[in-house]
Write a protein that holds these residues in place. Structure first.
Motif, mmCIF file in Angstrom:
data_model
loop_
_atom_site.group_PDB
_atom_site.id
_atom_site.type_symbol
_atom_site.label_atom_id
_atom_site.label_comp_id
_atom_site.label_asym_id
_atom_site.label_seq_id
_atom_site.Cartn_x
_atom_site.Cartn_y
_atom_site.Cartn_z
ATOM 1 N N GLU A 14 0.900 -1.256 -0.056
ATOM 2 C CA GLU A 14 -0.053 -0.085 -0.028
ATOM 3 C C GLU A 14 0.943 1.212 0.196
ATOM 4 N N GLN A 15 1.943 1.357 0.596
ATOM 5 C CA GLN A 15 2.921 2.378 0.844
ATOM 6 C C GLN A 15 3.489 2.366 -0.534
ATOM 7 N N LEU A 16 3.856 1.558 -1.185
ATOM 8 C CA LEU A 16 4.424 1.415 -2.252
ATOM 9 C C LEU A 16 3.556 1.829 -3.458
ATOM 10 N N GLU A 17 2.678 1.463 -3.419
ATOM 11 C CA GLU A 17 1.426 2.070 -4.386
ATOM 12 C C GLU A 17 1.206 3.614 -4.280
ATOM 13 N N GLN A 18 1.459 4.169 -2.760
ATOM 14 C CA GLN A 18 1.149 5.497 -2.533
ATOM 15 C C GLN A 18 2.453 6.214 -3.288
ATOM 16 N N GLU A 19 3.807 5.396 -3.260
ATOM 17 C CA GLU A 19 4.936 6.384 -3.971
ATOM 18 C C GLU A 19 4.668 6.231 -5.177
ATOM 19 N N GLY A 20 4.187 5.183 -5.896
ATOM 20 C CA GLY A 20 3.757 5.130 -7.376
ATOM 21 C C GLY A 20 3.042 6.265 -7.798
ATOM 22 N N VAL A 22 2.261 9.187 -5.977
ATOM 23 C CA VAL A 22 2.951 10.493 -5.788
ATOM 24 C C VAL A 22 4.117 10.781 -6.881
ATOM 25 N N ALA A 23 4.691 9.816 -7.488
ATOM 26 C CA ALA A 23 5.605 9.874 -8.327
ATOM 27 C C ALA A 23 4.874 10.257 -9.618
ATOM 28 N N ALA A 24 3.756 9.433 -9.916
ATOM 29 C CA ALA A 24 3.166 9.518 -11.141
ATOM 30 C C ALA A 24 2.660 10.981 -11.360
ATOM 31 N N ASP A 25 2.091 11.541 -10.177
ATOM 32 C CA ASP A 25 1.746 12.994 -10.303
ATOM 33 C C ASP A 25 2.631 13.911 -10.539
ATOM 34 N N ALA A 80 11.019 13.954 -4.625
ATOM 35 C CA ALA A 80 9.545 14.418 -4.743
ATOM 36 C C ALA A 80 8.841 13.509 -3.822
ATOM 37 N N VAL A 81 8.924 12.232 -4.043
ATOM 38 C CA VAL A 81 8.307 11.114 -3.504
ATOM 39 C C VAL A 81 8.652 11.397 -1.910
ATOM 40 N N GLN A 82 9.926 11.454 -1.510
ATOM 41 C CA GLN A 82 10.306 11.285 -0.191
ATOM 42 C C GLN A 82 9.887 12.754 0.527
ATOM 43 N N ASN A 83 9.748 13.986 -0.079
ATOM 44 C CA ASN A 83 9.242 15.163 0.272
ATOM 45 C C ASN A 83 7.790 14.596 0.758
ATOM 46 N N ARG A 84 6.946 14.126 0.036
ATOM 47 C CA ARG A 84 5.434 13.954 0.155
ATOM 48 C C ARG A 84 5.267 12.954 1.200
#
Length: 164
Positions: A14-20, A22-25, A80-84
């Motif tokens: 779930e956290q990895l999907e969130q990373e994906g 955020v990255a996609a955005d 960007a992902v780490q920041n979010r």
């Protein structure tokens, strides 16, 4: 501060999907700013989020497919992902199949090193490369029955291959 009973190194799907996401955005915004077309796809495998940008028929994406550009864009996206998310990201970015092309190059590199070993060399040193590329080298070498070890620090870290 929230309590987390899981290991800090273990990230849920779930956290990895969130990373994906955020990255996609982030990448979608970047592509829009640069007026570059592309379709985004996300996947979770081997404990990492994978995001790929595929051509939507627009040749402008070729500008980003250079391995050094992909690596730089991946680092920006990770930041960007780490920041979010407030978590270190090990996300992998692929642009127009550049990762597959790089894997083929690395397979050729290991094959040439293997030939040097066949010719009597006790070991074969490969050039410095990223941690992801070294991981691929270790996997490729193991598939070919070779032993691989990484040496050096930072941008000078490289892999040495030898017979088992």
């Amino acid at each position: 501060m929230t309590s987390d009973t899981s290991s800090p190194d273990v990230i849920s799907d779930e956290q990895l999907e969130q990373e994906g996401d955020v990255a996609a955005d982030f990448l979608e915004g970047l592509l829009d700013i640069a007026d570059i077309g592309g379709d985004l796809a996300m996947d979770v495998r081997n404990g990492r989020a994978y995001v790929s940008i595929e051509s939507d028929g627009d040749d402008s994406l070729k500008l980003l497919a250079d391995p050094e550009t992909v690596s730089a864009l991946q680092e920006l996206t990770r930041l960007a992902v780490q920041n979010r998310t407030d978590r270190f990201s090990r996300l992998i970015l692929d642009v127009s199949g550049s990762r597959d092309a790089r894997r083929r190059e690395l397979e050729s590199l290991v094959e040439r090193a293997n030939e040097r070993l066949d010719d009597g060399a006790s070991q074969a040193s490969l050039p410095a490369m990223s941690s992801y590329e070294r991981k691929l080298i270790h996997d490729i070498a193991a598939d070919r029955g070779l032993v691989s070890e990484s040496y050096g620090e930072g941008p000078q870290r490289h892999t040495v291959l030898r017979r088992a």
